[in-house]
Design a protein around this motif. Structure first.
Motif, short mmCIF file in Angstrom:
data_model
loop_
_atom_site.label_atom_id
_atom_site.label_comp_id
_atom_site.label_asym_id
_atom_site.label_seq_id
_atom_site.Cartn_x
_atom_site.Cartn_y
_atom_site.Cartn_z
N ILE A 172 44.33 23.58 43.44
CA ILE A 172 45.60 24.10 43.97
C ILE A 172 45.64 25.63 43.85
CG2 ILE A 172 48.15 24.09 43.66
CD1 ILE A 172 47.09 21.47 44.81
N SER A 173 45.32 26.14 42.64
CA SER A 173 45.37 27.60 42.45
C SER A 173 44.64 27.97 41.16
CB SER A 173 46.83 28.07 42.37
OG SER A 173 47.45 27.49 41.24
N ALA A 174 44.39 29.28 41.00
CA ALA A 174 43.77 29.76 39.75
C ALA A 174 44.37 31.11 39.37
CB ALA A 174 42.26 29.89 39.92
N GLN A 175 44.71 31.24 38.08
CA GLN A 175 45.17 32.53 37.54
C GLN A 175 44.08 33.05 36.63
OE1 GLN A 175 47.93 30.06 37.65
NE2 GLN A 175 48.25 31.18 39.56
N PHE A 176 43.71 34.32 36.83
CA PHE A 176 42.64 34.91 36.02
C PHE A 176 43.29 35.81 34.97
CE2 PHE A 176 39.18 38.24 35.67
CZ PHE A 176 38.27 37.41 35.02
N ASP A 177 42.93 35.61 33.68
CA ASP A 177 43.56 36.44 32.64
C ASP A 177 42.65 37.57 32.19
OD1 ASP A 177 41.67 35.35 30.97
OD2 ASP A 177 43.06 34.14 29.80
N GLY A 178 41.59 37.84 32.92
CA GLY A 178 40.66 38.91 32.56
C GLY A 178 39.40 38.35 31.91
N LEU A 179 39.52 37.16 31.34
CA LEU A 179 38.36 36.52 30.68
C LEU A 179 38.06 35.16 31.27
CD1 LEU A 179 38.97 37.18 26.87
CD2 LEU A 179 37.15 38.12 28.31
N GLN A 180 39.12 34.44 31.58
CA GLN A 180 38.91 33.10 32.14
C GLN A 180 39.99 32.74 33.15
OE1 GLN A 180 38.75 30.40 28.85
NE2 GLN A 180 40.51 31.31 27.87
N PHE A 181 39.77 31.60 33.79
CA PHE A 181 40.70 31.14 34.83
C PHE A 181 41.52 29.97 34.29
CE2 PHE A 181 36.96 32.86 36.85
CZ PHE A 181 37.48 33.67 37.86
N ILE A 182 42.83 30.00 34.59
CA ILE A 182 43.64 28.80 34.35
C ILE A 182 43.82 28.17 35.72
CG2 ILE A 182 45.85 27.88 33.54
CD1 ILE A 182 45.93 30.38 31.69
N VAL A 183 43.20 27.02 35.87
CA VAL A 183 43.13 26.40 37.19
C VAL A 183 44.12 25.24 37.26
CG1 VAL A 183 41.60 25.18 38.80
CG2 VAL A 183 40.68 27.01 37.37
N THR A 184 44.89 25.20 38.33
CA THR A 184 45.80 24.08 38.53
C THR A 184 45.19 23.12 39.54
OG1 THR A 184 47.66 25.54 38.10
CG2 THR A 184 48.18 23.44 39.19
N LEU A 185 45.14 21.85 39.13
CA LEU A 185 44.55 20.82 39.98
C LEU A 185 45.60 19.75 40.27
CD1 LEU A 185 41.22 20.25 37.97
CD2 LEU A 185 41.57 21.76 39.93
N ASN A 186 45.44 19.12 41.39
CA ASN A 186 46.28 17.95 41.70
C ASN A 186 45.38 16.73 41.60
OD1 ASN A 186 47.68 15.88 42.89
ND2 ASN A 186 48.61 17.16 44.47
N LYS A 213 44.19 31.20 47.04
CA LYS A 213 45.00 30.74 45.89
C LYS A 213 44.43 31.23 44.55
CE LYS A 213 47.72 28.47 48.46
NZ LYS A 213 48.99 28.30 48.70
N ILE A 214 43.51 32.18 44.60
CA ILE A 214 42.97 32.75 43.36
C ILE A 214 43.64 34.11 43.19
CG2 ILE A 214 40.86 33.54 42.17
CD1 ILE A 214 39.35 31.46 44.02
N ASP A 215 44.52 34.23 42.20
CA ASP A 215 45.42 35.40 42.16
C ASP A 215 44.69 36.74 42.07
OD1 ASP A 215 44.62 35.23 39.49
OD2 ASP A 215 46.64 35.50 38.66
N ALA A 216 43.54 36.76 41.37
CA ALA A 216 42.87 38.05 41.14
C ALA A 216 42.03 38.52 42.31
CB ALA A 216 41.98 37.93 39.90
N LEU A 217 41.84 37.67 43.30
CA LEU A 217 40.94 38.02 44.41
C LEU A 217 41.71 38.78 45.49
CD1 LEU A 217 38.04 37.64 45.60
CD2 LEU A 217 38.96 35.65 46.80
N ALA A 218 41.27 40.01 45.76
CA ALA A 218 41.95 40.81 46.79
C ALA A 218 41.69 40.17 48.16
CB ALA A 218 41.41 42.23 46.76
N PRO A 219 42.73 40.07 48.99
CA PRO A 219 42.61 39.36 50.28
C PRO A 219 41.52 39.92 51.19
CG PRO A 219 44.90 39.96 49.84
CD PRO A 219 44.09 40.54 48.73
N ASN A 220 41.19 41.22 51.03
CA ASN A 220 40.18 41.79 51.94
C ASN A 220 38.78 41.21 51.71
OD1 ASN A 220 40.71 43.42 49.54
ND2 ASN A 220 38.96 44.63 50.25
#
Ligand code: FAD
Length: 366
Positions: A172-186, A213-220
């Motif tokens: 579903i999505s991933a938040q990156f905290d600088g060291l690892q990803f918190i991934v949300t799955l359905n 849906k990966i917050d740290a990835l710039a859309p470009n």
């Protein structure tokens, strides 16, 4: 919250090859949104082990196809995956195409594929019977493989190394905290979080949607996606072919060629059609186009025996010109531990193990 070293999104041939290879070094989970693996592009293709003839020499496609082919044949032997180095004949139907054939042979040599041979008229008649060809080239290293068994063998390798495959589980999505990803799955309708250090986006036709849906990835860094449908017609009954027959390539694909599966069933395709929605439904109207393309090189075609079959969709990154695979790590997008794979069209099946090796190297595991 559960923690894992590596999470791979998408159990197609490429995601499974990556998960199986990484499981030799690491804890790996591969997730698949559907109830079965490989239901998209990996089971909707020609199942050809490509030699690596057509692509520009310095492209990832060439590099990964040529090394992938060797790795694939070795892997198939080790894991008893049905594969047959059946060979293919590239044919030209006029002088202009023969000039193109010469260019292709040179291109292949530059790509490290030095086993192509021009056929004499007798050899051509033997290897491509009933075809209307003025010249032909033999590619002995081209083969066919059972793509389902190949994916199953990757799953077996993954479980040999204690990796995990989870179906009915959607990224579903991933938040990156600088060291690892918190991934949300359905998972089967329930949302669930998991932490991972390495996140591999191998979602094929959905790779762009996942990347968004990966917050740290710039859309470009997320390329455009264009669906390019390729349809097949199967040929019922007897036919004269023992090898694959390829006319000269077209702009977006390799032309409506004749391929065989491991049971000897002949099929033609794929054609190319850009579409706006993901839709695999067959289009019987394409039959006239197929008949016209096939009779150019096989005038004895009995068009009554051509039956509409399946279709696949290429994840094109652009509508015009040649394109390469895009495989990004932090050196491109700056997000440590994230690898995105975009535009993994043909020869992705052939290249799957070489792609897996490249990803392993990018993660500096080897
Ligand atoms: C018409 C056609 C003919 C081809 N012929 C050949 C050939 O002869 N030889 C060859 O080498 N290559 C061929 N290819 C290319 C080859 O089939 C592909 O490169 C390869 O199958 C791509 O595999 P993949 O794992 O990247 O993608 P896919 O097989 O599409 O797998 C991606 C997986 O990700 C899953 N997924 C997507 N989003 C999510 C999410 N949010 N959460 C969880 N899971 C998700 C999907 O359900 C899917 O199972 C062909 C391709 C086409 C279209």
């Amino acid at each position: 919250m559960e923690q894992i070293e590596t999470l791979v999104i998408g159990a197609g041939a490429v995601g499974l090859a990556i998960a199986a290879t990484l499981s030799e070094y690491n804890d790996v989970i591969i997730i698949e949104q559907n109830s079965r693996f490989g239901e998209h592009t990996s089971s909707r293709n020609s199942e050809v082990v490509h030699a690596g003839i057509y692509y520009p020499t310095d492209s990832l496609k060439t590099q990964l196809c040529v090394t992938g082919k060797a790795l694939l044949y070795k892997h198939c032997q080790r894991y008893h995956v049905p594969v047959h180095k059946i060979g293919k004949v590239l044919i030209s139907s006029n002088e202009h195409e023969t000039a193109k054939l010469h260019t292709l042979v040179k291109q292949a040599k530059n790509n490290g594929v030095s086993d192509l041979q021009f056929l004499s008229p007798i050899e051509l008649a033997n290897r491509a019977p009933q075809t209307k060809a003025v010249a032909g080239v033999w590619s002995p290293s081209t083969g066919i493989v059972d793509s389902h068994q190949l994916m199953l063998s990757y799953l077996n390798k993954l479980s040999e190394h204690n990796g995990h495959y989870v179906s009915n589980t959607q990224f579903i999505s991933a938040q990156f905290d600088g060291l690892q990803f918190i991934v949300t799955l359905n998972c089967d309708g329930e949302l669930f979080n998991i932490k991972c250090k390495t996140l591999i986006n191998a979602a094929g036709l959905f790779a762009q949607a996942c990347a968004q849906k990966i917050d740290a990835l710039a859309p470009n860094y997320i390329p455009a996606l264009h669906y390019c449908k390729g349809q097949y017609f199967s040929y019922q009954g007897r036919h004269p072919f023992k090898h694959l027959i390829y006319p000269m390539p077209e702009q977006h694909g390799l032309g409506i060629h004749a391929t065989l599966d491991l049971a000897g069933q002949l099929k033609f395709g794929p054609d190319t059609e850009f579409i706006s929605h993901l839709d695999y439904s067959p289009n019987i109207k394409a039959k006239t186009h197929f008949v016209n393309a096939i009779i150019k090189y096989w005038p004895q075609l009995d068009s009554e025996r051509l039956q509409i079959s399946y279709s696949g969709i290429r994840p094109k990154l652009q509508k015009y010109g040649s394109q390469d695979f895009i495989i990004q790590d932090h050196t491109t997008h700056g997000v440590a531990g994230l690898i995105n794979l975009f535009g993994i069209e043909s020869p992705g099946l052939t290249a799957s193990l070489a792609i897996a090796k490249l990803v392993t190297n990018m993660l500096k595991l080897k």
